[in-house]
Write an enzyme that holds these catalytic residues in place. Structure first.
Site, PDB file in Angstrom:
ATOM      1  N   SER A 100       0.787  -0.908  -0.166  1.00 63.23           N
ATOM      2  CA  SER A 100       0.507   0.209   0.212  1.00 63.23           C
ATOM      3  C   SER A 100       0.859   1.221   0.157  1.00 63.23           C
ATOM      4  O   SER A 100       1.618   1.247   1.169  1.00 63.23           O
ATOM      5  CB  SER A 100      -0.922  -0.129   1.238  1.00 63.23           C
ATOM      6  OG  SER A 100      -2.344  -1.110   1.395  1.00 63.23           O
ATOM      7  N   LYS A 174      -7.161   1.326  -3.134  1.00 64.27           N
ATOM      8  CA  LYS A 174      -6.502   1.166  -2.198  1.00 64.27           C
ATOM      9  C   LYS A 174      -7.096   2.448  -0.952  1.00 64.27           C
ATOM     10  O   LYS A 174      -7.427   2.282   0.406  1.00 64.27           O
ATOM     11  CB  LYS A 174      -5.771   0.297  -1.657  1.00 64.27           C
ATOM     12  CG  LYS A 174      -5.067  -0.074  -0.520  1.00 64.27           C
ATOM     13  CD  LYS A 174      -5.640  -1.107  -0.067  1.00 64.27           C
ATOM     14  CE  LYS A 174      -5.293  -1.076   1.303  1.00 64.27           C
ATOM     15  NZ  LYS A 174      -3.918  -2.224   1.702  1.00 64.27           N
ATOM     16  N   LYS A 242      -0.940   5.371   7.988  1.00 66.91           N
ATOM     17  CA  LYS A 242       0.028   5.690   6.751  1.00 66.91           C
ATOM     18  C   LYS A 242      -0.604   5.600   6.152  1.00 66.91           C
ATOM     19  O   LYS A 242      -0.737   6.313   5.277  1.00 66.91           O
ATOM     20  CB  LYS A 242       1.571   4.673   6.809  1.00 66.91           C
ATOM     21  CG  LYS A 242       1.854   4.634   5.234  1.00 66.91           C
ATOM     22  CD  LYS A 242       2.883   3.395   5.032  1.00 66.91           C
ATOM     23  CE  LYS A 242       1.689   2.425   4.758  1.00 66.91           C
ATOM     24  NZ  LYS A 242       1.207   1.072   4.015  1.00 66.91           N
TER      25      LYS A 242
END
Length: 298
Positions: A100, A174, A242
């Protein structure tokens, strides 16, 4: 291009998600070389038939497909271009990045690899360790749709793949997924606070709303963790943060304001900053209880 089980695969990054994904490929009959920064995590796959390499570059020698499942964009950049993976790959090979990272980083990696004749797909996943183990991941793929179709047999053991657009769009999807996950975790946690503060049972509350409009995998899995007070480390909050940071940065680059995302990002930042980084993201409940629940009742 090599097809079917004759493909040789390298899997770089065999942590929480990478290990069960690599194991499913091995058990489906593919030859898989593995590398992980912590060699022990790669070594755990030897009983399943994995070949452990000492370096990322050694792992990809002679393979046709490389999976990366690494912590963040800097780690992917370092492994691909700093530790010699791109240089070691033959023209015509394929890199599938399931990490990711930011959409911009994914597009940059695709361009750099294309100059060497190497194809690139950004194909992050959702479904957690449970989905990786069961082979039921949602795989969001950006890049060449024809290439994704050609790799159907390789994606099949891992889950359901959907082509969502050109390079970078897998990562955009995502990020959207992580928005929904984070905000929903926050909503479930706040609902638990409300019910408990009013004298209700969080366990009964969760059972009562199952099957209604609030039903979700978050309520099922993360809500269960909240009720059981058993948070663990399956989805570390530092990784959720994150992703939220990438979402806010990407939105800013698109001149978008995302107030709900920014609010939940601030709470995760506070939680991680106070030592919750390795706690599963359902543990946001602990932070909200401390900051807004228990302290206000005291």
């Amino acid at each position: 291009m090599t097809t079917g089980k004759s493909r040789n695969i390298a899997f770089l990054g065999t942590g929480l998600m990478g290990a069960p994904m690599a194991r499913r490929l091995l058990r489906s009959g593919f030859s898989v070389a593995v590398w992980n920064r912590n060699r022990t995590k790669a070594q755990d796959l030897v009983p399943d038939g994995a070949i452990v390499a000492d370096t990322p570059a050694a792992a990809v020698k002679g393979v046709s497909v490389v999976f990366t499942m690494l912590t963040d964009g800097k780690a992917v950049e370092d492994v691909l271009f700093g530790q010699g993976v791109a240089q070691a790959l033959d023209a015509g090979s394929i890199v599938i990045d399931s990490s990711s990272i930011s959409p911009d980083a994914a597009r940059e990696h695709a361009l750099k690899l294309a100059k060497r004749g190497i194809s690139h797909l950004d194909a992050p996943v959702s479904g957690g360790v449970v989905g990786a183990t069961a082979g039921t991941l949602a795989i969001m793929a950006g890049g060449d749709a024809t290439l994704i179709d050609e790799l159907a047999d390789l994606f099949a053991p891992l889950g359901r793949v959907t082509h969502v657009g050109p390079s970078g769009c897998g990562q955009l999807a995502k990020l959207g997924n992580q928005q929904i996950v984070a905000i929903t975790i926050g909503a479930v946690a706040e609902a638990m606070l409300l019910v408990e503060a009013g004298g209700g049972s969080c366990e009964a509350f969760r059972r009562a709303i199952r099957g209604g409009f609030a039903e979700s995998r978050i309520l099922e899995i993360h809500g269960r963790r909240m009720v059981d007070r058993d948070f663990g480390t399956a989805g570390p909050s530092k990784l959720q943060l994150k992703d939220l940071n990438n979402i806010v940065a990407t939105a800013a680059s698109l001149a978008l304001t995302l107030p709900l995302t920014e609010a939940v990002r601030a709470e995760f930042a506070d939680f991680v900053g106070h030592g919750g980084g390795d706690t599963d993201h359902s543990g946001l409940l602990l932070h909200l209880e401390e900051k807004y629940g228990r302290s206000s009742k005291g």
